[in-house]
Write an enzyme that holds these catalytic residues in place. Structure first.
Site, PDB file in Angstrom:
ATOM      1  N   GLU A   1       0.838  -1.203   0.000  1.00 53.48           N
ATOM      2  CA  GLU A   1       0.000   0.000   0.000  1.00 53.48           C
ATOM      3  C   GLU A   1       0.873   1.254   0.000  1.00 53.48           C
ATOM      4  OE1 GLU A   1      -3.061   2.195  -0.621  1.00 53.48           O
ATOM      5  OE2 GLU A   1      -3.434   0.057  -0.354  1.00 53.48           O
TER       6      GLU A   1
ATOM      7  N   GLU B   1       1.484   6.305  -7.159  1.00 55.60           N
ATOM      8  CA  GLU B   1       0.439   7.274  -7.492  1.00 55.60           C
ATOM      9  C   GLU B   1       0.975   8.699  -7.437  1.00 55.60           C
ATOM     10  OE1 GLU B   1      -2.809   6.532  -4.825  1.00 55.60           O
ATOM     11  OE2 GLU B   1      -3.499   4.794  -5.969  1.00 55.60           O
TER      12      GLU B   1
END
Length: 115
Positions: free
Chosen positions: A59, A66
């Protein structure tokens, strides 16, 4: 100590800004609470810890990808989308593996407790 502090700032940033990171952290706490309640073995706890560590790490990597993609382009570019989607897919694969492992470990114990 500076690299350690910078790494902790990155983790805290992900916790503050990424809903999925918070969901994974809450899930991890629930897993460990259930493990304590069901009195899992040391080996089972190590397996659960490994999965939790993998999911949280992926994550964090997903968040980094991102951010890097958003830094390079604000446009919806097919390669940018693919990079984000593949990183998210890695988190999903690990999350499913963790969930299946938790079911294998907790399932029989929960069955005995509930029935």
């Amino acid at each position: 100590m500076r690299p350690f502090r910078v790494a902790c700032e990155g983790i805290l940033h992900a916790i503050r800004t990424e809903r999925n990171m918070r969901v994974h952290l809450i899930s991890a706490l629930l897993v460990f609470a259930v493990a304590i309640w069901l009195q899992t073995t040391r080996m089972e706890n190590l397996v659960l810890l490994a999965w939790v560590t993998l999911v949280l790490s992926l994550e964090l990597i997903n968040t980094a990808i991102e951010r890097a993609v958003d830094l390079v382009t604000k446009d919806v570019h097919p390669l940018a989308k693919q990079a984000k989607d593949v990183a998210a897919g890695a988190v999903l694969v690990a999350s499913v593996g963790a969930a299946v492992t938790a079911l294998i470990i907790f399932g029989p114990r929960l069955w005995n407790v509930l029935y």
